[in-house]
Design a protein around this motif. Structure first.
Motif, PDB file in Angstrom:
ATOM      1  N   ASP A 118      56.110 -37.619  34.623  1.00 55.99           N
ATOM      2  CA  ASP A 118      57.647 -37.807  34.113  1.00 55.99           C
ATOM      3  C   ASP A 118      58.374 -38.417  35.090  1.00 55.99           C
ATOM      4  O   ASP A 118      57.963 -38.506  36.271  1.00 55.99           O
ATOM      5  CB  ASP A 118      58.165 -36.562  33.579  1.00 55.99           C
ATOM      6  CG  ASP A 118      59.301 -36.787  32.590  1.00 55.99           C
ATOM      7  OD1 ASP A 118      59.689 -37.945  32.362  1.00 55.99           O
ATOM      8  OD2 ASP A 118      59.585 -35.812  31.860  1.00 55.99           O
ATOM      9  N   ALA A 119      59.499 -39.033  34.826  1.00 53.39           N
ATOM     10  CA  ALA A 119      60.191 -39.881  35.980  1.00 53.39           C
ATOM     11  C   ALA A 119      61.101 -38.779  36.623  1.00 53.39           C
ATOM     12  O   ALA A 119      62.358 -38.857  36.538  1.00 53.39           O
ATOM     13  CB  ALA A 119      61.218 -40.715  35.205  1.00 53.39           C
ATOM     14  N   THR A 120      60.413 -37.956  37.451  1.00 48.61           N
ATOM     15  CA  THR A 120      61.069 -37.142  38.400  1.00 48.61           C
ATOM     16  C   THR A 120      60.494 -37.552  40.065  1.00 48.61           C
ATOM     17  O   THR A 120      59.824 -38.260  40.128  1.00 48.61           O
ATOM     18  CB  THR A 120      60.753 -35.591  38.143  1.00 48.61           C
ATOM     19  OG1 THR A 120      59.232 -35.511  38.724  1.00 48.61           O
ATOM     20  CG2 THR A 120      60.590 -35.308  36.672  1.00 48.61           C
ATOM     21  N   HIS A 148      57.170 -39.766  40.798  1.00 50.18           N
ATOM     22  CA  HIS A 148      57.317 -40.877  41.542  1.00 50.18           C
ATOM     23  C   HIS A 148      56.647 -40.710  42.668  1.00 50.18           C
ATOM     24  O   HIS A 148      56.010 -41.968  43.176  1.00 50.18           O
ATOM     25  CB  HIS A 148      58.957 -41.287  41.794  1.00 50.18           C
ATOM     26  CG  HIS A 148      59.786 -41.427  40.826  1.00 50.18           C
ATOM     27  ND1 HIS A 148      59.355 -42.292  39.493  1.00 50.18           N
ATOM     28  CD2 HIS A 148      61.223 -41.223  40.619  1.00 50.18           C
ATOM     29  CE1 HIS A 148      60.227 -42.428  38.742  1.00 50.18           C
ATOM     30  NE2 HIS A 148      61.453 -41.872  39.203  1.00 50.18           N
ATOM     31  N   ALA A 187      60.823 -45.048  33.924  1.00 50.21           N
ATOM     32  CA  ALA A 187      62.284 -45.041  34.108  1.00 50.21           C
ATOM     33  C   ALA A 187      62.888 -45.245  32.640  1.00 50.21           C
ATOM     34  O   ALA A 187      64.081 -44.442  32.493  1.00 50.21           O
ATOM     35  CB  ALA A 187      62.727 -46.094  34.963  1.00 50.21           C
ATOM     36  N   ARG A 241      63.613 -41.453  31.159  1.00 44.12           N
ATOM     37  CA  ARG A 241      64.507 -40.697  31.808  1.00 44.12           C
ATOM     38  C   ARG A 241      65.734 -40.330  31.173  1.00 44.12           C
ATOM     39  O   ARG A 241      66.567 -41.010  30.815  1.00 44.12           O
ATOM     40  CB  ARG A 241      65.087 -41.377  33.396  1.00 44.12           C
ATOM     41  CG  ARG A 241      65.940 -40.585  34.187  1.00 44.12           C
ATOM     42  CD  ARG A 241      65.024 -39.514  34.757  1.00 44.12           C
ATOM     43  NE  ARG A 241      65.768 -38.798  35.926  1.00 44.12           N
ATOM     44  CZ  ARG A 241      65.402 -37.663  36.608  1.00 44.12           C
ATOM     45  NH1 ARG A 241      64.281 -37.225  36.271  1.00 44.12           N
ATOM     46  NH2 ARG A 241      65.979 -37.014  37.398  1.00 44.12           N
ATOM     47  N   LYS A 242      66.017 -39.094  31.218  1.00 45.53           N
ATOM     48  CA  LYS A 242      67.491 -38.504  30.548  1.00 45.53           C
ATOM     49  C   LYS A 242      67.746 -37.478  31.550  1.00 45.53           C
ATOM     50  O   LYS A 242      67.162 -36.897  32.565  1.00 45.53           O
ATOM     51  CB  LYS A 242      66.963 -37.970  29.183  1.00 45.53           C
ATOM     52  CG  LYS A 242      65.803 -36.819  29.217  1.00 45.53           C
ATOM     53  CD  LYS A 242      65.507 -36.704  27.708  1.00 45.53           C
ATOM     54  CE  LYS A 242      64.405 -35.626  27.564  1.00 45.53           C
ATOM     55  NZ  LYS A 242      64.181 -35.376  26.160  1.00 45.53           N
TER      56      LYS A 242
END
Length: 230
Positions: free
Chosen positions: A7-9, A13, A206, A209-210
């Motif tokens: 996930d975009a964390t 990353h 990205a 992302r929320k």
């Protein structure tokens, strides 16, 4: 092709950046942690701690698929697989690993707590906000001192220690940091931020992302669901 479950964390990353830096082919599978995807049986089979990221390398060390969870372990695995970003001598490798452990044991957990109590907690607890904001500043001070006499965390070369740490520093504002207090860390951050592979890595997922500040996401991430038996 390496299969990446992420996930975009910041922890996600780390692995996205490493894969881009190494030029490895990979396919990303989005694990929406705000929706509870991390508790699905198929993901738990790869990552039993229900945390992203995780990977499956179809070409493991013995020619068999190799699943790996824990972002630090993934970075070490990819560095070993490619012979990059870990150091060449035993001394260089151990210096790199100690700064990687600094990220895993201090930067990630402590800055994560700063994020939680400054941004996500349902009530602002002054003691907790002060405790983790002060710890964030202390850790930035450790980095700043190190980077005052070294180009990178492990020395003169860019390594997985930098790759692991950088994504957590991208949220410096949420951590109560004033860059004016940490000029050497700011120099390091700006340099890494301009690396093409880093730019590509942080762009991965990205668009998914929320904020994760809605009540459903907070219940999944911090409530009873997190502690249920899965």
């Amino acid at each position: 092709m390496i299969q990446v479950y992420s996930d975009a964390t910041p922890n996600g990353h780390k692995v996205h950046i490493m894969l881009e830096e190494c030029g490895l082919s990979y396919k990303v599978h989005h694990v929406d942690i705000g929706a509870g995807d991390q508790f699905k049986p198929e993901f738990l089979a790869i990552s039993p701690n229900n945390k992203i990221p995780a990977i499956v390398d179809p070409d493991g060390p013995d020619g068999q698929p190799m699943p790996i969870f824990e972002s630090g372990a993934i970075l070490i695995y990819l560095a070993s697989k490619t012979g990059r970003f870990l150091g060449n001598t035993d001394r260089e490798k151990f210096v790199t690993l100690q700064w990687l452990m600094f990220q895993m044991g201090s930067i990630g957990p402590m800055l994560g707590q700063a994020h939680h109590f400054r941004v996500y907690a349902p009530e602002k607890i002054e003691y907790a906000v002060n405790r983790y904001t002060n710890e964030a500043r202390r850790l930035y001070g450790v980095m700043d001192k190190r980077l005052s006499s070294n180009a990178y965390l492990a020395g003169s070369d860019y390594t997985i220690a930098d790759i692991a740490t950088f994504p957590w520093i991208r949220s410096w504002q949420n951590q109560g940091i004033d860059w004016a207090d940490f000029p050497h860390a700011k120099r390091w951050f700006d340099e890494i931020n301009e690396r093409p592979a880093v730019k590509r890595g942080v762009a991965v997922l990205a668009d998914t992302r929320k904020s994760l500040t809605d009540e459903k996401s907070k219940e999944i991430l911090f409530g009873a669901m997190q502690y249920a038996k899965h």
